[in-house]
Motif scaffolding. Structure first.
Motif, short mmCIF file in Angstrom:
data_model
loop_
_atom_site.label_atom_id
_atom_site.label_comp_id
_atom_site.label_asym_id
_atom_site.label_seq_id
_atom_site.Cartn_x
_atom_site.Cartn_y
_atom_site.Cartn_z
N CYS A 135 -10.38 -14.82 -5.27
CA CYS A 135 -11.48 -14.17 -5.99
C CYS A 135 -12.06 -15.14 -7.00
N MET A 186 -13.73 -14.22 -9.78
CA MET A 186 -14.07 -13.56 -11.04
C MET A 186 -13.14 -13.91 -12.20
N CYS A 233 -10.39 -12.62 -13.61
CA CYS A 233 -9.91 -11.62 -14.58
C CYS A 233 -8.49 -11.96 -15.02
N PHE A 275 -6.09 -10.13 -16.16
CA PHE A 275 -5.02 -9.16 -15.89
C PHE A 275 -4.67 -9.09 -14.40
N CYS A 276 -5.16 -10.08 -13.62
CA CYS A 276 -5.08 -9.95 -12.17
C CYS A 276 -4.45 -11.20 -11.54
N THR A 306 -4.48 -12.08 -8.42
CA THR A 306 -5.38 -12.71 -7.44
C THR A 306 -6.20 -13.83 -8.08
N ALA A 307 -6.61 -13.59 -9.33
CA ALA A 307 -7.48 -14.57 -10.02
C ALA A 307 -6.82 -15.94 -10.09
N GLY A 330 -8.33 -4.22 -3.28
CA GLY A 330 -7.37 -5.29 -3.03
C GLY A 330 -7.91 -6.60 -3.58
N GLN A 331 -7.69 -7.68 -2.86
CA GLN A 331 -8.11 -8.99 -3.36
C GLN A 331 -9.62 -9.18 -3.17
N GLY A 332 -10.24 -9.71 -4.20
CA GLY A 332 -11.68 -10.01 -4.12
C GLY A 332 -12.52 -8.99 -4.84
N GLU A 333 -13.73 -9.42 -5.19
CA GLU A 333 -14.73 -8.53 -5.80
C GLU A 333 -15.63 -8.08 -4.63
N VAL A 367 -15.78 -5.10 -10.93
CA VAL A 367 -15.81 -5.41 -12.36
C VAL A 367 -17.23 -5.42 -12.89
S1 SF4 Z 1 -9.65 -9.18 -7.52
FE1 SF4 Z 1 -10.78 -7.81 -8.93
S2 SF4 Z 1 -9.55 -7.76 -10.79
FE2 SF4 Z 1 -8.83 -9.52 -9.58
S3 SF4 Z 1 -10.01 -11.28 -10.35
FE3 SF4 Z 1 -11.14 -10.43 -8.63
S4 SF4 Z 1 -12.59 -8.98 -9.54
FE4 SF4 Z 1 -11.03 -9.41 -11.10
#
Ligand code: SF4
Length: 344
Positions: free
Chosen positions: A108, A110, A112, A114-115, A117-118, A159-162, A195
């Motif tokens: 992803c 983005m 974030c 708290f995530c 995946t980021a 799940g994973q990704g925006e 988000v």
């Molecule tokens: S998967 Fe969602 S929460 Fe995690 S970084 Fe991407 S946008 Fe943010």
């Protein structure tokens, strides 16, 4: 061409020389997405040339290369595509039904805080057939587990990704998921979480009445920007009016998600700000206690803090609930997905 990327119109145009009758189209959609037995010869009403052409479509599914089941029955799958890239998806049982939390991107962009995946960065968008394949794999697993007695009824793009960052493929995948004679999961059982990726959000009504969940997590712009870097580009003051202007269809819902992080956004001041921002909005607030992951310095608040945060909002008349954590013992809960081979 991939079989699992075809919607009504694509099927019509792929078989255009056969001038498809609606009943033929229904047979094909059923065969492609529901029975999936590939044996079209049993349908004597279909032209033999069409059957031959259909057999050339690629109906292969990606591989499940790892699978773990949590104590509460939540199952996480690591799904690998043709190019070697992979995503995680999570199947959540609920009585006789299942919800699938599926991924829309490899990694992803983005960032974030708290995530999990980021931390793996962004690799690429999933293609339509890769999104649909996750659903078909989950359905196959449910049949193995419980036969025809239980089924997949709900889809959440959490799940994973925006998902709104992969808008065109998301839109087409949703059209395919809703096809009556195919997977046939209606829009009221599909939720897209974001988000607040503004270019996609502005087009949300093109997704045909699916539910929307905003990852809110803080109301103060600076504070939100600290954990959601995208907020610096698309601040809440631009996002909220677009959500407010959405024309909702019958049974279509909007939810606000609020990840509660210890000593960051779990104090009375934050609860007051949240109340101030949402008091004129009737949508549900889902409070999600932060789920820790390797390498993160953020912490989950105590149960007492979580409950008093909710109580404050509810006492003032807002609709709020604490979302039950599922699958956290196998890193399958909200914010814990990561498909990188060597995790931090
Ligand atoms: S998967 Fe969602 S929460 Fe995690 S970084 Fe991407 S946008 Fe943010």
């Amino acid at each position: 061409m991939y079989q699992y990327e075809l919607d009504n119109q694509d099927i019509q145009s792929y078989f255009k020389e056969f001038d498809l009758h609606e009943s033929h189209l229904n047979i094909l959609i059923n065969n492609f997405y529901r029975s999936r037995d590939k044996d079209l010869k049993q349908f004597s009403q279909l032209p033999s040339g069409l059957i031959t052409k259909a057999s050339t479509l690629d109906a292969s599914l990606p591989k499940i290369i790892d699978q773990q089941t949590a104590l509460d029955g939540t199952t996480k799958f690591l799904v690998q595509f043709d190019d070697g890239e992979s995503v995680e998806m999570v199947l959540l049982p609920f009585y006789k039904k299942f919800t699938l939390c599926l991924s829309s991107q490899v990694g992803c962009a983005m960032g974030c805080k708290f995530c999990f995946t980021a931390t793996q960065g962004y690799k690429r968008n999933l293609k339509v057939h890769e999104i649909i394949s996750q659903i078909l794999l989950a359905k196959d697993y449910i049949i193995q587990l419980a036969g025809e007695k239980r089924d997949l009824t709900n889809i959440v793009f959490m799940g994973q990704g925006e998902p709104l960052h992969n808008f065109e493929n998301l839109k087409k995948a949703i059209n395919i998921i809703r096809l009556r004679n195919g997977i046939s999961i209606s829009e009221k059982n599909i939720t897209v979480s974001s988000v607040g990726y503004l270019p996609g959000l502005k087009r949300f009504n093109e997704l045909g009445g699916v539910n929307f969940a905003l990852s809110l997590h803080a109301v103060d712009e600076n504070k939100r920007g600290e954990i959601i870097p995208l907020n610096q580009k698309y601040p809440l003051k631009e996002i909220l009016p677009i959500i407010d202007a959405m024309e909702l269809r019958r049974k279509q819902t909007i939810e606000y998600e609020y990840i509660l992080i210890d000593d960051f956004n779990d104090d009375l001041e934050s609860a007051k700000e949240l109340y101030g921002a949402l008091k004129d909005r009737t949508h549900m607030i889902n409070i999600i206690p932060f789920n820790p992951f390797p390498g993160s310095k953020l912490k989950k608040p105590s149960l007492e803090k979580i409950q008093s945060f909710k109580k404050y909002l509810v006492d003032l008349g807002l609709r709020a609930m604490i979302r039950t954590t599922k699958g956290d013992d196998i890193l399958a809960a909200c914010g814990q997905l990561n498909s990188k081979k060597e995790k931090q």
